[in-house]
Motif scaffolding. Structure first.
Motif, PDB file in Angstrom:
ATOM      1  N   ALA A  65       0.851  -1.191   0.000  1.00 31.95           N
ATOM      2  CA  ALA A  65       0.000   0.000   0.000  1.00 31.95           C
ATOM      3  C   ALA A  65       0.887   1.242   0.000  1.00 31.95           C
ATOM      4  N   ARG A  97      -3.973  -0.749  -2.999  1.00 33.50           N
ATOM      5  CA  ARG A  97      -3.318  -1.595  -4.010  1.00 33.50           C
ATOM      6  C   ARG A  97      -3.085  -0.800  -5.284  1.00 33.50           C
ATOM      7  N   SER A  99      -1.580   0.383  -8.781  1.00 34.30           N
ATOM      8  CA  SER A  99      -0.954  -0.336  -9.896  1.00 34.30           C
ATOM      9  C   SER A  99       0.520   0.049  -9.961  1.00 34.30           C
TER      10      SER A  99
END
Length: 114
Positions: free
Chosen positions: A10, A84, A86
């Motif tokens: 994260a 999350r 990319s």
């Protein structure tokens, strides 16, 4: 602090006005949880941003501590967690200027480390 790879985990971002507030925020985040500072950059005149990376719970805990520290020493503009991101979005944080700012913060007497 590795800085070579930003992907994975994260990401938490805190934006503030002033170097003192941002430095206090970074130090609080790093000392509170198992996170690493992956970017420090200037957004505009007087406004700076720092990004941290780690497991979601650690980033959440660190961001809470960092925002509290920023509020004690200056103005918190915003704080956000990306659970999350990319790899493409995370790579946007990696710039030469961000690397220079990150190295400058770590060179401060406290070292920006626990």
């Amino acid at each position: 602090m590795s800085g070579n790879t930003i992907s994975g985990g994260a990401i938490g971002v805190v934006e503030t006005r002033g170097v003192v507030a941002l430095t206090a925020g970074i130090e609080a985040m790093i000392k509170t949880a198992d996170v690493e500072c992956i970017a420090v950059d200037r957004v505009s005149s007087g406004y700076l941003v720092a990004a941290i990376r780690g497991q979601l719970a650690a980033v959440r805990q660190a961001l809470d501590a960092g925002t509290a520290a920023v509020k004690r020493y200056g103005d918190l503009r915003s704080a956000q967690i990306y659970p999350r991101p990319s790899d493409v979005a995370a790579a946007l944080l990696e710039t030469r200027r961000a690397e220079s700012f990150r190295e400058a913060v770590l060179a401060l007497p406290s070292g920006g480390r626990s």
